[in-house]
Design a protein around this motif. Structure first.
Motif, PDB file in Angstrom:
ATOM      1  N   ILE A  52       8.656  -3.964  -4.801  1.00  0.00           N
ATOM      2  CA  ILE A  52       8.244  -3.424  -3.728  1.00  0.00           C
ATOM      3  C   ILE A  52       7.090  -4.463  -2.854  1.00  0.00           C
ATOM      4  O   ILE A  52       6.221  -4.654  -3.385  1.00  0.00           O
ATOM      5  N   ASP A  53       7.542  -4.538  -1.635  1.00  0.00           N
ATOM      6  CA  ASP A  53       6.706  -5.285  -0.770  1.00  0.00           C
ATOM      7  C   ASP A  53       5.392  -4.490  -0.397  1.00  0.00           C
ATOM      8  O   ASP A  53       5.611  -3.356  -0.099  1.00  0.00           O
ATOM      9  N   THR A  54       4.420  -5.125  -0.397  1.00  0.00           N
ATOM     10  CA  THR A  54       3.045  -4.503   0.107  1.00  0.00           C
ATOM     11  C   THR A  54       2.458  -5.091   1.080  1.00  0.00           C
ATOM     12  O   THR A  54       2.350  -6.292   1.584  1.00  0.00           O
ATOM     13  N   ARG A  55       1.851  -4.338   2.147  1.00  0.00           N
ATOM     14  CA  ARG A  55       1.025  -4.663   3.195  1.00  0.00           C
ATOM     15  C   ARG A  55       0.003  -3.872   3.674  1.00  0.00           C
ATOM     16  O   ARG A  55      -0.271  -2.687   3.287  1.00  0.00           O
ATOM     17  N   SER A  56      -1.085  -4.256   4.335  1.00  0.00           N
ATOM     18  CA  SER A  56      -2.030  -3.608   4.982  1.00  0.00           C
ATOM     19  C   SER A  56      -1.918  -3.227   6.487  1.00  0.00           C
ATOM     20  O   SER A  56      -1.428  -4.022   7.181  1.00  0.00           O
ATOM     21  N   VAL A  57      -2.182  -1.944   6.788  1.00  0.00           N
ATOM     22  CA  VAL A  57      -2.248  -1.600   8.090  1.00  0.00           C
ATOM     23  C   VAL A  57      -3.100  -0.470   8.493  1.00  0.00           C
ATOM     24  O   VAL A  57      -3.471   0.385   7.521  1.00  0.00           O
ATOM     25  N   ASP A  58      -3.522  -0.234   9.516  1.00  0.00           N
ATOM     26  CA  ASP A  58      -4.480   0.578  10.110  1.00  0.00           C
ATOM     27  C   ASP A  58      -3.655   1.533  11.067  1.00  0.00           C
ATOM     28  O   ASP A  58      -3.087   1.437  12.159  1.00  0.00           O
ATOM     29  N   ALA A  59      -3.232   2.846  10.088  1.00  0.00           N
ATOM     30  CA  ALA A  59      -2.403   3.897  10.791  1.00  0.00           C
ATOM     31  C   ALA A  59      -2.917   4.383  12.103  1.00  0.00           C
ATOM     32  O   ALA A  59      -2.451   5.111  12.620  1.00  0.00           O
TER      33      ALA A  59
END
Length: 393
Positions: A52-59
Motif C-alpha cells: 500500500i502506497d501512503t501519502r500525506s494530504v490536506d483534504a
C-alpha cells in the motif's frame, strides 16, 4: 491495472484499505492518504498481501487533492475522510475527471446540519466531466438504502412504511466513548429528531420518541428516533412511500453522559474564550475521548442493522425485515477494526468495486438505491456482511 486512492486513515479507512487489498485484482495499485501519514503507514504495515502506497494530504485543500489525484493517476477516489471535506474532494474529482465515492453526506462545519443539497447540486458538473459520484456507500446510509431497493424490487408493488433500525450492542469497557468520530457522532445524536410522513418532515425533540425492538442475536433494546441522511434520498426514490423513520439504540449510561455534557456546554460548536484563547467545546471534548480507532481490540458483542418495510404485494399487505448481524471480535480479527467501522468500510469497498467493474455506473451524482440492488446484495454475502430476511406478521 486500476489505481485506487483512499482518503482517510481512521477506523473506516483501515477497513477499506484491508478489504481493497483482499480484492486487489479489481483495485490494483492502492494509495492511502491522510493528513497524518503515520496513520497510513501503520495501516499499510498491517497488510501483507499487497504493498500500500501512503501519502500525506490536506483534504481541505482542493489544490493538494488535485495534485495527489494526478500524481497517483487514480481511477477512483474513495472518500472516508470527514464529512466536512466531501465538497473539496468532490470538486477535486471534477477537476481531474476521476470517479468519486463517499460514505456520509456533507456536514456543515459551523452548524449541526447535514444534507445532500450541495452534493446533489454537483450532478451537472459530474456529468460534464464524464464521471460518477456515489453518495453514502456505508451501512446507514448505504446498505440500508440497498435493502430498501431490494425490498422494492423483489417483495412489494408499493412500500408504504420503512423503519431503519440500528443497534450496536458492543461493549468497549469505557464509561463513555463514541464508536466513530466523536464530533460527528455527538452532533448527530444531540440534534433534533426528524421523520417523514405524508409528504412532509416532522421534527421532534432529541430522544423524544422511543420504542423497544427485539433485535435478532442481540435481544430487546431501547431504540430512539433520530434524523439520518438516507431518509432524504429514499423519500425521492421509493415509490408509494408514506412514512420513513430511523431508530438507533442507546444505553442509559451513554444518554446520561451525553446529557451532562450537553448541560455544561461541552457539545457546543461555537468558539468560547478560555484563558485568552478561542476553543470549540466539542473539539476539546474530542481530544479527551478515546480514539474510536483504538476501540477495536476492546470491543465485544454484536451489531444488528436493518430495515422493516411494510406495504402491498398483489393486493395483499406484506411486512418484511432485512437485517445484518456483525460480531465486533470477528471483525477485529479480520481487519483490526470493530464492527461499526467494518460495517461502514466493507460497503464502501463494494460500491467502489461495482463502479470499477462498471456493474454500477452512470455519469452524475447518485444515491445507492438508484441502482440494481442484486449485485450489491450478492457482494455483501461474499465480502463479510451476510444478511437475512424475515417475513413478519
Amino acid at each position: 491495472m486500476n489505481k485506487t486512492l483512499i482518503i482517510g486513515a481512521g477506523g473506516v479507512g483501515r477497513v477499506v484499505a484491508h478489504k481493497c487489498a483482499m480484492n486487489a485484482d479489481i483495485f490494483g495499485a492502492i494509495t492511502l492518504a491522510s493528513r497524518t501519514k503515520s496513520k497510513c503507514d501503520q495501516i499499510a504495515s498491517e497488510i501483507k498481501s499487497v504493498k500500500i502506497d501512503t501519502r500525506s494530504v490536506d483534504a481541505d485543500s482542493i489544490e493538494e487533492l488535485i495534485a495527489l489525484i494526478r500524481d497517483v493517476q487514480a481511477d477512483i477516489v474513495i472518500n472516508v475522510a470527514l464529512p466536512y471535506q466531501d465538497l473539496t474532494i468532490m470538486d477535486a474529482c471534477i477537476a481531474t475527471g476521476v470517479d468519486y465515492l463517499d460514505t456520509a453526506n456533507y456536514e456543515h462545519p459551523d452548524e449541526a446540519k447535514f444534507e445532500y443539497k450541495e452534493q446533489w447540486a454537483r450532478d451537472e458538473a459530474f456529468r460534464e466531466a464524464g464521471i460518477m459520484g456515489l453518495l453514502g456507500s456505508g451501512f446507514d446510509p448505504g446498505v440500508t438504502n440497498v435493502f430498501c431497493a431490494y425490498a422494492q424490487k423483489h417483495y412489494f408493488d408499493e412500500i408504504h412504511t420503512i423503519d431503519i433500525l440500528d443497534c450496536n450492542a458492543g461493549d468497549h469497557g469505557y464509561p463513555f466513548a463514541t464508536n466513530f468520530n466523536p464530533e460527528i457522532n455527538l452532533r448527530e445524536v444531540s440534534a433534533n429528531g426528524r421523520y417523514w410522513e405524508d409528504g412532509k418532515w416532522i421534527e421532534t425533540e432529541p430522544m423524544e420518541i422511543k420504542m423497544v425492538w427485539d433485535y435478532p442475536e442481540v435481544g430487546p433494546k431501547d431504540s430512539y428516533l433520530l434524523y439520518h441522511e438516507e431518509m432524504e434520498s429514499l423519500v425521492k426514490h421509493i415509490k408509494g412511500l408514506k412514512r420513513i423513520r430511523f431508530f438507533m439504540t442507546f444505553g442509559e449510561s451513554y444518554l446520561t453522559h451525553m446529557k451532562c455534557l450537553e448541560n455544561v456546554g461541552m457539545l457546543g460548536i461555537e468558539p468560547v474564550e478560555h484563558q485568552g484563547q478561542k476553543i470549540v467545546p466539542m473539539e476539546f471534548l474530542k481530544t479527551l475521548l478515546p480514539d474510536p480507532a483504538s476501540l477495536g481490540p476492546r470491543t465485544k458483542g454484536k451489531t444488528n442493522i436493518g430495515i422493516v418495510a411494510e406495504g402491498i404485494k398483489d393486493g395483499q399487505k406484506k411486512k418484511i425485515y432485512i437485517y445484518q448481524v456483525s460480531d465486533h471480535e470477528k471483525c477485529y480479527e479480520e481487519v483490526k477494526s470493530q464492527a461499526v467501522s467494518y460495517t461502514t468500510g466493507v460497503p464502501a469497498m463494494i460500491g467502489a468495486k461495482l463502479m470499477l467493474e462498471k456493474v454500477w455506473y452512470k455519469e452524475g451524482v447518485h444515491n445507492m438505491e438508484e441502482f440494481d440492488p442484486d449485485p450489491f446484495m450478492e457482494e455483501l454475502n461474499k465480502q463479510g456482511l451476510p444478511w437475512k430476511i424475515q417475513e413478519l406478521e
